[in-house]
Design a protein around this motif. Structure first.
Motif, PDB file in Angstrom:
ATOM      1  N   ALA A   1     -11.665  12.286  -7.772  1.00 40.45           N
ATOM      2  CA  ALA A   1     -10.229  12.349  -7.489  1.00 40.45           C
ATOM      3  C   ALA A   1      -9.820  11.470  -6.315  1.00 40.45           C
ATOM      4  O   ALA A   1      -8.640  11.454  -5.945  1.00 40.45           O
ATOM      5  CB  ALA A   1      -9.817  13.793  -7.212  1.00 40.45           C
ATOM      6  N   LEU A   2     -10.747  10.727  -5.743  1.00 38.45           N
ATOM      7  CA  LEU A   2     -10.427   9.961  -4.538  1.00 38.45           C
ATOM      8  C   LEU A   2      -9.337   8.922  -4.795  1.00 38.45           C
ATOM      9  O   LEU A   2      -8.407   8.785  -3.989  1.00 38.45           O
ATOM     10  CB  LEU A   2     -11.682   9.284  -3.992  1.00 38.45           C
ATOM     11  CG  LEU A   2     -11.465   8.399  -2.750  1.00 38.45           C
ATOM     12  CD1 LEU A   2     -10.766   9.172  -1.632  1.00 38.45           C
ATOM     13  CD2 LEU A   2     -12.798   7.829  -2.269  1.00 38.45           C
ATOM     14  N   LEU A   3      -9.415   8.178  -5.889  1.00 34.93           N
ATOM     15  CA  LEU A   3      -8.412   7.130  -6.131  1.00 34.93           C
ATOM     16  C   LEU A   3      -7.001   7.711  -6.223  1.00 34.93           C
ATOM     17  O   LEU A   3      -6.087   7.225  -5.550  1.00 34.93           O
ATOM     18  CB  LEU A   3      -8.765   6.329  -7.382  1.00 34.93           C
ATOM     19  CG  LEU A   3     -10.071   5.519  -7.326  1.00 34.93           C
ATOM     20  CD1 LEU A   3     -10.269   4.740  -8.628  1.00 34.93           C
ATOM     21  CD2 LEU A   3     -10.072   4.568  -6.145  1.00 34.93           C
ATOM     22  N   PRO A   4      -6.751   8.733  -7.063  1.00 35.29           N
ATOM     23  CA  PRO A   4      -5.399   9.286  -7.088  1.00 35.29           C
ATOM     24  C   PRO A   4      -4.990   9.931  -5.768  1.00 35.29           C
ATOM     25  O   PRO A   4      -3.810   9.904  -5.410  1.00 35.29           O
ATOM     26  CB  PRO A   4      -5.440  10.300  -8.233  1.00 35.29           C
ATOM     27  CG  PRO A   4      -6.866  10.565  -8.491  1.00 35.29           C
ATOM     28  CD  PRO A   4      -7.601   9.319  -8.132  1.00 35.29           C
ATOM     29  N   LEU A   5      -5.940  10.497  -5.022  1.00 36.90           N
ATOM     30  CA  LEU A   5      -5.570  11.089  -3.725  1.00 36.90           C
ATOM     31  C   LEU A   5      -5.133   9.999  -2.742  1.00 36.90           C
ATOM     32  O   LEU A   5      -4.232  10.233  -1.929  1.00 36.90           O
ATOM     33  CB  LEU A   5      -6.733  11.888  -3.143  1.00 36.90           C
ATOM     34  CG  LEU A   5      -6.995  13.263  -3.732  1.00 36.90           C
ATOM     35  CD1 LEU A   5      -7.967  14.056  -2.843  1.00 36.90           C
ATOM     36  CD2 LEU A   5      -5.710  14.060  -3.911  1.00 36.90           C
ATOM     37  N   LEU A   6      -5.752   8.836  -2.818  1.00 36.52           N
ATOM     38  CA  LEU A   6      -5.303   7.741  -1.949  1.00 36.52           C
ATOM     39  C   LEU A   6      -3.890   7.300  -2.318  1.00 36.52           C
ATOM     40  O   LEU A   6      -3.085   6.965  -1.442  1.00 36.52           O
ATOM     41  CB  LEU A   6      -6.277   6.564  -2.046  1.00 36.52           C
ATOM     42  CG  LEU A   6      -7.610   6.753  -1.322  1.00 36.52           C
ATOM     43  CD1 LEU A   6      -8.596   5.655  -1.690  1.00 36.52           C
ATOM     44  CD2 LEU A   6      -7.400   6.793   0.197  1.00 36.52           C
ATOM     45  N   HIS A   7      -3.575   7.315  -3.611  1.00 36.23           N
ATOM     46  CA  HIS A   7      -2.189   7.028  -4.010  1.00 36.23           C
ATOM     47  C   HIS A   7      -1.254   8.120  -3.491  1.00 36.23           C
ATOM     48  O   HIS A   7      -0.115   7.838  -3.093  1.00 36.23           O
ATOM     49  CB  HIS A   7      -2.085   6.933  -5.527  1.00 36.23           C
ATOM     50  CG  HIS A   7      -2.595   5.644  -6.098  1.00 36.23           C
ATOM     51  ND1 HIS A   7      -2.043   4.423  -5.778  1.00 36.23           N
ATOM     52  CD2 HIS A   7      -3.601   5.394  -6.983  1.00 36.23           C
ATOM     53  CE1 HIS A   7      -2.687   3.458  -6.422  1.00 36.23           C
ATOM     54  NE2 HIS A   7      -3.627   4.021  -7.161  1.00 36.23           N
ATOM     55  N   LEU A   8      -1.721   9.363  -3.503  1.00 33.13           N
ATOM     56  CA  LEU A   8      -0.885  10.471  -3.026  1.00 33.13           C
ATOM     57  C   LEU A   8      -0.535  10.302  -1.553  1.00 33.13           C
ATOM     58  O   LEU A   8       0.640  10.432  -1.169  1.00 33.13           O
ATOM     59  CB  LEU A   8      -1.604  11.801  -3.256  1.00 33.13           C
ATOM     60  CG  LEU A   8      -0.888  13.047  -2.729  1.00 33.13           C
ATOM     61  CD1 LEU A   8       0.447  13.245  -3.429  1.00 33.13           C
ATOM     62  CD2 LEU A   8      -1.775  14.287  -2.900  1.00 33.13           C
ATOM     63  N   VAL A   9      -1.525  10.025  -0.713  1.00 40.51           N
ATOM     64  CA  VAL A   9      -1.220   9.865   0.712  1.00 40.51           C
ATOM     65  C   VAL A   9      -0.429   8.584   0.944  1.00 40.51           C
ATOM     66  O   VAL A   9       0.365   8.503   1.893  1.00 40.51           O
ATOM     67  CB  VAL A   9      -2.514   9.894   1.568  1.00 40.51           C
ATOM     68  CG1 VAL A   9      -3.203  11.251   1.433  1.00 40.51           C
ATOM     69  CG2 VAL A   9      -3.468   8.772   1.206  1.00 40.51           C
ATOM     70  N   GLN A  10      -0.622   7.578   0.099  1.00 36.13           N
ATOM     71  CA  GLN A  10       0.179   6.362   0.226  1.00 36.13           C
ATOM     72  C   GLN A  10       1.647   6.638  -0.092  1.00 36.13           C
ATOM     73  O   GLN A  10       2.545   6.030   0.506  1.00 36.13           O
ATOM     74  CB  GLN A  10      -0.365   5.275  -0.702  1.00 36.13           C
ATOM     75  CG  GLN A  10       0.331   3.944  -0.582  1.00 36.13           C
ATOM     76  CD  GLN A  10      -0.502   2.801  -1.137  1.00 36.13           C
ATOM     77  OE1 GLN A  10      -0.983   1.941  -0.408  1.00 36.13           O
ATOM     78  NE2 GLN A  10      -0.672   2.770  -2.437  1.00 36.13           N
TER      79      GLN A  10
END
Length: 288
Positions: A47-56
């Motif tokens: 889930a790291l890639l979508p979580l980075l989009h979330l914080v972005q």
């Protein structure tokens, strides 16, 4: 001869302090959304890639605070998160504009005018690659490939396609963005801000009325091969290399219809992106 650490550009000062935490209300909201994302994967670290989009989507770029949050939610080290966030160019590492304007300068787009478009926009906006206009609205960057070669030269705004561009049309595009005028991509839903785009990329629905219905599929140029395979258009012409031993006489009286396939042996074709005032090729005469 030896050089000092200061001459080598090495800092011996205090180490960087830990990233600050999100405010409590922001943290609580992001935790709820992050758990929703993580639940989609059998392995939480996926889930790291979508979580980075979330914080972005929260701050417009991936901050140290955002990377710390991702690490804590996934049980990773901040070094592991940083390695991913710095690898993918879709994650911004510094504040940027509401609209990321990416000009493809890879081979085909460059030949078709992408280099001229990029140079024109740099001069028009007064920014360099990766820089943002003073009003904070537009960040300009060159992109290696937009995966839309059949519509070259291509510009993307927040990952939405603007096909068959010219220096003039690209200038009008960024002017419309800065003036707040509605902008409709060639293919896909109407534009939203970069933060809103990041949230959609994190896996959350686009809640704008009608936006999902506006999202289209591949453009006509991408579907020519499929239509040919289905027999929906005239079959492709077979053109042998010129001067080959088995070359057949060509019917010079026949002009190909738009449905017929044009091979690389045919003369260059005019495109909707032609702009005589801004040639894409070298300006010097051959032999100079």
């Amino acid at each position: 001869m030896t050089t000092s650490s200061s001459e080598r550009g090495v800092s011996l000062g205090m180490p960087e302090l830990p990233a600050p935490a999100y405010p409590d209300d922001v943290r609580a909201r992001l935790e709820t959304e992050a758990r929703e994302v993580i639940a989609r994967y059998p392995d939480s670290r996926s889930a790291l890639l979508p979580l980075l989009h979330l914080v972005q989507s929260e701050e417009g770029h991936v901050t140290r605070t955002g990377m710390r949050f991702c690490a804590e939610m996934l049980g990773l080290t901040t070094a592991e998160v940083t390695a991913v966030a710095t690898f993918y160019t879709m994650y911004r590492r510094k504040p940027s504009g509401d609209y990321q304007v990416g000009v493809c300068t890879n081979t085909l787009c460059a030949v078709m005018g992408g280099d001229a478009i990029f140079e024109t926009l740099q001069e028009h906006l007064g920014v360099g690659n990766g820089e943002t206009t003073d009003d904070g609205l537009v960040t300009l960057e060159h992109i290696e490939c937009n995966a839309a070669c059949d519509f070259a030269p291509v510009v993307m705004v927040n990952w939405e396609f603007f096909d068959n561009q010219t220096p003039g049309s690209a200038k009008r595009l960024v002017d419309d963005l800065r003036e707040g005028r509605p902008v409709q991509p060639t293919r896909g839903a109407r534009l939203c801000t970069f933060k809103e785009t990041a949230r959609i990329l994190a896996g959350f629905p686009d809640e704008r009325p009608g936006a999902v219905e506006e999202s289209g599929g591949a453009g006509p140029a991408s579907l020519v091969g499929l239509r040919l395979a289905r027999g929906e258009t005239a079959p492709a012409r077979v053109v042998h290399p010129r001067g080959g031993p088995h070359e057949e006489p060509r019917d010079r009286t026949h002009e190909p219809s738009p449905a017929e396939h044009l091979s690389s042996h045919d003369a260059p074709q005019d495109t909707s992106a032609s702009d005589p005032a801004h040639p894409a090729g070298p300006t010097a005469e051959e032999g100079e």
